[in-house]
Design a protein around this motif. Structure first.
Motif, PDB file in Angstrom:
ATOM      1  N   LEU A 131      -5.649   4.795   1.627  1.00 21.71           N
ATOM      2  CA  LEU A 131      -6.039   4.988   0.228  1.00 21.71           C
ATOM      3  C   LEU A 131      -7.549   5.199   0.117  1.00 21.71           C
ATOM      4  CD1 LEU A 131      -3.773   2.265  -1.418  1.00 21.71           C
ATOM      5  CD2 LEU A 131      -3.651   4.727  -1.866  1.00 21.71           C
ATOM      6  N   GLN A 132      -8.282   4.449   0.904  1.00 27.20           N
ATOM      7  CA  GLN A 132      -9.737   4.605   0.908  1.00 27.20           C
ATOM      8  C   GLN A 132     -10.152   5.986   1.390  1.00 27.20           C
ATOM      9  OE1 GLN A 132     -10.770   1.268   3.404  1.00 27.20           O
ATOM     10  NE2 GLN A 132     -10.849  -0.178   1.682  1.00 27.20           N
ATOM     11  N   HIS A 133      -9.290   6.620   2.195  1.00 24.53           N
ATOM     12  CA  HIS A 133      -9.563   7.969   2.679  1.00 24.53           C
ATOM     13  C   HIS A 133      -9.002   9.043   1.744  1.00 24.53           C
ATOM     14  CE1 HIS A 133     -11.477   7.325   6.614  1.00 24.53           C
ATOM     15  NE2 HIS A 133     -10.731   6.234   6.704  1.00 24.53           N
ATOM     16  N   GLY A 134      -8.492   8.628   0.597  1.00 26.80           N
ATOM     17  CA  GLY A 134      -8.054   9.591  -0.404  1.00 26.80           C
ATOM     18  C   GLY A 134      -6.610  10.022  -0.322  1.00 26.80           C
ATOM     19  N   TYR A 135      -5.805   9.341   0.472  1.00 25.90           N
ATOM     20  CA  TYR A 135      -4.390   9.684   0.574  1.00 25.90           C
ATOM     21  C   TYR A 135      -3.599   9.107  -0.590  1.00 25.90           C
ATOM     22  CZ  TYR A 135      -4.613  11.616   5.303  1.00 25.90           C
ATOM     23  OH  TYR A 135      -4.885  12.413   6.378  1.00 25.90           O
TER      24      TYR A 135
ATOM     25  N   ALA B 139       2.994  -5.614  -3.500  1.00 26.45           N
ATOM     26  CA  ALA B 139       1.912  -5.084  -2.667  1.00 26.45           C
ATOM     27  C   ALA B 139       1.207  -3.937  -3.379  1.00 26.45           C
ATOM     28  CB  ALA B 139       2.467  -4.620  -1.322  1.00 26.45           C
ATOM     29  N   VAL B 140       1.989  -3.075  -4.011  1.00 26.59           N
ATOM     30  CA  VAL B 140       1.414  -1.952  -4.762  1.00 26.59           C
ATOM     31  C   VAL B 140       0.570  -2.453  -5.916  1.00 26.59           C
ATOM     32  CG1 VAL B 140       2.029  -0.083  -6.343  1.00 26.59           C
ATOM     33  CG2 VAL B 140       3.103  -0.214  -4.094  1.00 26.59           C
ATOM     34  N   ASP B 141       1.063  -3.458  -6.624  1.00 29.20           N
ATOM     35  CA  ASP B 141       0.318  -4.023  -7.748  1.00 29.20           C
ATOM     36  C   ASP B 141      -1.033  -4.562  -7.282  1.00 29.20           C
ATOM     37  OD1 ASP B 141       2.409  -3.392  -9.421  1.00 29.20           O
ATOM     38  OD2 ASP B 141       3.238  -5.429  -9.462  1.00 29.20           O
ATOM     39  N   GLN B 142      -1.048  -5.181  -6.104  1.00 28.38           N
ATOM     40  CA  GLN B 142      -2.312  -5.709  -5.573  1.00 28.38           C
ATOM     41  C   GLN B 142      -3.286  -4.577  -5.270  1.00 28.38           C
ATOM     42  OE1 GLN B 142      -1.947  -8.485  -2.294  1.00 28.38           O
ATOM     43  NE2 GLN B 142      -4.060  -8.140  -1.621  1.00 28.38           N
ATOM     44  N   LEU B 143      -2.789  -3.511  -4.671  1.00 25.14           N
ATOM     45  CA  LEU B 143      -3.662  -2.375  -4.344  1.00 25.14           C
ATOM     46  C   LEU B 143      -4.177  -1.695  -5.611  1.00 25.14           C
ATOM     47  CD1 LEU B 143      -1.646  -0.940  -1.342  1.00 25.14           C
ATOM     48  CD2 LEU B 143      -3.922  -1.972  -1.233  1.00 25.14           C
TER      49      LEU B 143
ATOM     50  N   ALA C 192      -4.656  -3.165  -8.410  1.00 30.87           N
ATOM     51  CA  ALA C 192      -5.647  -4.081  -8.979  1.00 30.87           C
ATOM     52  C   ALA C 192      -6.983  -3.951  -8.268  1.00 30.87           C
ATOM     53  CB  ALA C 192      -5.138  -5.521  -8.888  1.00 30.87           C
ATOM     54  N   GLU C 193      -6.954  -3.476  -7.026  1.00 29.19           N
ATOM     55  CA  GLU C 193      -8.183  -3.253  -6.258  1.00 29.19           C
ATOM     56  C   GLU C 193      -8.817  -1.902  -6.560  1.00 29.19           C
ATOM     57  OE1 GLU C 193      -7.355  -3.813  -2.119  1.00 29.19           O
ATOM     58  OE2 GLU C 193      -6.509  -5.811  -2.394  1.00 29.19           O
ATOM     59  N   GLY C 194      -8.155  -1.118  -7.423  1.00 29.54           N
ATOM     60  CA  GLY C 194      -8.722   0.163  -7.825  1.00 29.54           C
ATOM     61  C   GLY C 194      -8.129   1.364  -7.136  1.00 29.54           C
ATOM     62  N   PHE C 195      -6.899   1.222  -6.572  1.00 27.48           N
ATOM     63  CA  PHE C 195      -6.241   2.341  -5.894  1.00 27.48           C
ATOM     64  C   PHE C 195      -4.977   2.726  -6.658  1.00 27.48           C
ATOM     65  CE2 PHE C 195      -8.318  -0.093  -2.406  1.00 27.48           C
ATOM     66  CZ  PHE C 195      -9.261   0.869  -2.046  1.00 27.48           C
ATOM     67  N   PRO C 196      -5.070   3.688  -7.565  1.00 24.12           N
ATOM     68  CA  PRO C 196      -3.899   4.055  -8.366  1.00 24.12           C
ATOM     69  C   PRO C 196      -2.896   4.947  -7.632  1.00 24.12           C
ATOM     70  CG  PRO C 196      -5.767   5.413  -8.993  1.00 24.12           C
ATOM     71  CD  PRO C 196      -6.284   4.413  -7.996  1.00 24.12           C
ATOM     72  N   GLN C 197      -3.327   5.596  -6.537  1.00 16.87           N
ATOM     73  CA  GLN C 197      -2.484   6.599  -5.887  1.00 16.87           C
ATOM     74  C   GLN C 197      -1.558   5.977  -4.844  1.00 16.87           C
ATOM     75  OE1 GLN C 197      -5.767   6.219  -5.668  1.00 16.87           O
ATOM     76  NE2 GLN C 197      -6.596   6.854  -3.698  1.00 16.87           N
ATOM     77  N   VAL C 198      -0.758   5.021  -5.266  1.00 18.19           N
ATOM     78  CA  VAL C 198       0.161   4.327  -4.367  1.00 18.19           C
ATOM     79  C   VAL C 198       1.397   3.915  -5.144  1.00 18.19           C
ATOM     80  CG1 VAL C 198      -1.038   2.119  -4.759  1.00 18.19           C
ATOM     81  CG2 VAL C 198       0.417   2.396  -2.740  1.00 18.19           C
ATOM     82  N   GLU C 199       2.550   4.010  -4.491  1.00 17.46           N
ATOM     83  CA  GLU C 199       3.781   3.535  -5.112  1.00 17.46           C
ATOM     84  C   GLU C 199       4.744   3.054  -4.030  1.00 17.46           C
ATOM     85  OE1 GLU C 199       6.513   6.792  -6.664  1.00 17.46           O
ATOM     86  OE2 GLU C 199       4.587   7.836  -6.651  1.00 17.46           O
TER      87      GLU C 199
END
Length: 245
Positions: A22-26, A41-45, A47-54
Motif C-alpha cells: 500500500l505504501q508503494h501505491g498498490y 485488518a482492512v479497517d486498521q489499514l 485507519a492508518e490512511g490507506f483507502p486502497q485496500v479491501e
C-alpha cells in the motif's frame, strides 16, 4: 494503479506485506480465510490512511472458496499484477520422520503446497493480463535440501517430516512454474522471510515482521531486469541473498 492479492494477510507477515505494498501505491486485496478478520485488518489499514485496500475471503485448502474468490475478484478487476502466496501452516510442534501421522503431513502439504498451486492456477489468467506480473511464494529457509544435508548449517538439527518437506516441495513448484513462464514477463520467485517473531512460531524468532515483509515486497516489486526462479534468503545467504536449493 497496480493490484495485488495476498493470501493469509489478516495478520503477521501477510498483513505487513499488505501495508508495505500500500505504501508503494498498490491496490491490495487482502486475502483471509475468515472474512471478519480480514475486514478488521482492512479497517486498521484504512485507519492508518490507506483507502486502497479491501478484504477477500479465500481459504487456500477449499476449492470452492478459491473459485469464489476468483469470481469475486474478476468482477472487480481485469488485471492482477502481484500474487503473494503467503498462507501457510506449521503442523505439529514435533515432526519425527518415523512417527508423524500421515494425516498431519497431508494437512501441511494441503496448505503449503497444493493450496499455492490451486490459487496460482485460479488467478493466472488475471496475472497474464499484467504488463509485469509477479508471483511470490513465501517459503522458509528450512526448505533448503542442500543446507539440511550440511552438518555445519546453523539450523541443521531443525528437522521435521511435514513443514520442511512442504517448503522444499513449494520451492520445487516455484522452479517448475518459473520455467513454464520463462518466455513471458513473469517473475516467479520463492522468498524466505527469515526466522521472524510471529504467532506462527509463538514469537520465538529474532527477526521483525517489518523486515520479513520487506523481503517479500522486494520480490513483488522486481523490475524487468530482475531475476526469476530464485530462492531469496538473507538468512541462509547474507552475502548474496540467494539460498541454495
Amino acid at each position: 494503479m497496480k493490484t495485488a492479492l495476498i493470501t493469509g494477510a489478516n495478520k503477521s507477515i501477510g498483513f505487513e506485506t499488505a501495508r508495505q505494498l500500500l505504501q508503494h501505491g498498490y491496490y491490495v486485496y487482502l486475502g483471509s480465510r475468515d472474512l471478519q478478520k480480514g475486514q478488521q485488518a482492512v479497517d486498521q489499514l484504512k485507519a492508518e490512511g490507506f483507502p486502497q485496500v479491501e478484504p477477500i475471503q479465500i481459504d487456500v485448502v477449499d476449492s470452492n472458496s478459491i473459485a469464489a474468490a476468483r469470481q469475486a475478484l474478476g468482477e472487480k478487476i481485469n488485471v492482477l499484477d502481484v500474487l503473494v502466496n503467503n498462507a501457510g501452516i506449521l503442523g505439529d510442534a514435533s515432526q519425527p520422520a518415523l512417527t508423524s501421522s500421515i494425516g498431519m503431513i497431508k494437512e501441511v502439504f494441503k496448505t503449503n503446497v497444493f493450496g499455492v498451486i490451486e490459487v496460482t492456477q485460479a488467478f493466472i489468467d488475471l496475472l497474464q493480463q499484467s504488463a509485469a506480473p509477479r508471483i511470490v511464494n513465501v517459503t522458509s529457509g528450512l526448505g533448503s535440501l542442500t543446507l539440511h544435508n550440511d552438518p555445519s548449517w546453523k539450523y541443521y538439527p531443525v528437522k521435521g517430516a511435514a513443514y520442511q518437506p512442504s517448503k522444499a516441495a513449494l520451492n520445487a513448484y516455484t522452479i517448475m512454474l518459473a520455467y513454464e513462464l520463462r518466455d513471458t514477463q513473469f517473475k516467479v520467485n520463492a522468498v524466505d522471510p527469515g526466522y521472524t517473531a510471529t504467532d506462527f512460531n509463538h514469537h520465538s524468532g529474532p527477526g521483525s515482521v517489518s523486515d520479513a515483509a520487506a523481503r517479500v515486497v522486494k520480490a513483488a516489486l522486481l523490475g524487468p531486469d530482475g531475476p526469476t526462479s530464485q530462492f531469496f534468503s538473507d538468512d541462509n545467504a547474507p552475502e548474496t541473498g540467494i539460498s541454495p536449493w
